[in-house]
Design an enzyme around this catalytic site. Structure first.
Site, short mmCIF file in Angstrom:
data_model
loop_
_atom_site.label_atom_id
_atom_site.label_comp_id
_atom_site.label_asym_id
_atom_site.label_seq_id
_atom_site.Cartn_x
_atom_site.Cartn_y
_atom_site.Cartn_z
CB SER A 9 -0.90 0.01 1.25
OG SER A 9 -1.45 1.30 1.42
CG HIS A 32 -3.89 -1.62 -1.44
ND1 HIS A 32 -4.99 -2.40 -1.71
CD2 HIS A 32 -4.25 -0.82 -0.41
CE1 HIS A 32 -5.96 -2.10 -0.88
NE2 HIS A 32 -5.55 -1.13 -0.08
CG ASP A 34 -5.11 2.31 1.04
OD1 ASP A 34 -6.04 1.48 0.99
OD2 ASP A 34 -3.97 2.03 1.48
CG MET A 36 -8.25 6.97 2.58
SD MET A 36 -7.21 7.11 4.05
CE MET A 36 -6.58 5.43 4.15
CG HIS A 65 -9.25 -0.08 -0.21
ND1 HIS A 65 -8.61 -0.26 1.00
CD2 HIS A 65 -10.58 -0.14 0.08
CE1 HIS A 65 -9.51 -0.41 1.96
NE2 HIS A 65 -10.71 -0.33 1.43
CG MET A 67 -11.24 3.02 2.31
SD MET A 67 -9.68 3.04 3.19
CE MET A 67 -8.56 3.15 1.79
CG MET A 136 -11.54 -3.07 5.42
SD MET A 136 -10.01 -2.67 4.55
CE MET A 136 -9.12 -1.70 5.77
CG ASP A 172 -6.01 -2.96 3.52
OD1 ASP A 172 -4.94 -2.65 4.07
OD2 ASP A 172 -6.65 -2.18 2.79
#
Ligand code: DX5
Ligand code: ZN
Length: 222
Positions: A9, A32, A34, A36, A65, A67, A136, A172
């Site tokens: 990540s 990966h 992330d 957000m 991913h 979020m 998660m 993760d």
């Protein structure tokens, strides 16, 4: 069992030297990313422009991913990057089956992430619509948190739910060589790790060591 996939990540990378850090994980299976939004999770990270820059630096598919509160609006921004996976959160999708279908229609494999408190039960009717389940193992939003111990039972339950379907089981949060063997034994086959990889003296070597977890004698015992 397919091979163990290792997905570092970049949340834990040095953003001032992102290209250099990406060069250190050139042996990864996926990068990966992330995403957000400051709503679904308290933190704000990066979006499609940074993801595009990452992709231009490494010849490794992205594992996106999301979020975010509004995944349906975000998906189309990442599709042009042709990522390996786009994963949305179960808790953010009112019409999850439709969202998954949209990702697949765009030619991208579709994943669903579950927060630690979210049961697996809602997935049983969309198993044919997804390619990856992300359990998660921390509450999303930050790197460097500790693995929540009770998630081991959830990983085992997810493995039973998947059965022989061609669905990856990703984990993760809080994963390192210290607990990877047990997590793989529980049934995970796709591993996200941020801090452990990027804080290692040699991130590439660390990834190789994680991948060797596949050779644990008890790997197929779940
Ligand atoms: C957490 C993110 C993770 C995070 C993992 O919200 O989804 O991908 O980067 O970081 P570590 O491995 O440090 O727990
Ligand atoms: Zn993540």
């Amino acid at each position: 069992m397919d091979k163990l996939l290792i997905c570092p990540s970049i949340l834990a990378a040095d953003f001032k030297n992102l290209a250099a850090d990406l060069g250190k994980v050139a042996n990864a299976d996926y990068i990966h990313v992330d995403v957000m939004d400051g709503h679904f999770v308290p933190n704000i990270s990066f979006g499609p422009m940074i993801a595009k820059a990452v992709q231009e630096v490494v010849d490794i598919p992205l594992d996106v991913h999301l979020m975010v509160t509004n995944p349906d609006e975000c998906i189309e921004r990442f599709v042009p990057l042709r990522p390996g996976f786009i994963t949305v959160h179960y808790e953010a999708c009112t019409h999850l089956q439709r969202t998954l279908a949209r990702i697949r229609e765009a030619g991208v494999r579709a994943g669903v992430a579950l927060n630690p408190h979210t049961p697996l039960t809602g997935l049983e009717y969309v198993l044919d619509d997804l390619d990856l389940i992300l359990v998660m193992t921390v509450n999303p939003g930050y790197g460097g948190q500790e693995f929540i111990p009770s998630m081991d039972q959830k990983i085992r339950a997810a493995r039973r739910l998947i059965g022989d379907r061609p669905i990856r089981l990703q984990v993760d949060g809080g994963i390192s060589l210290d607990n990877l063997g047990y997590i793989v034994e529980c049934g995970a086959d796709t591993i996200v790790a941020g801090s452990a990889v990027f804080q290692a003296p040699d991130p590439g070597d660390y990834i190789d060591k994680m991948r060797a977890g596949q050779r644990l004698d008890n790997f197929l015992s779940y």
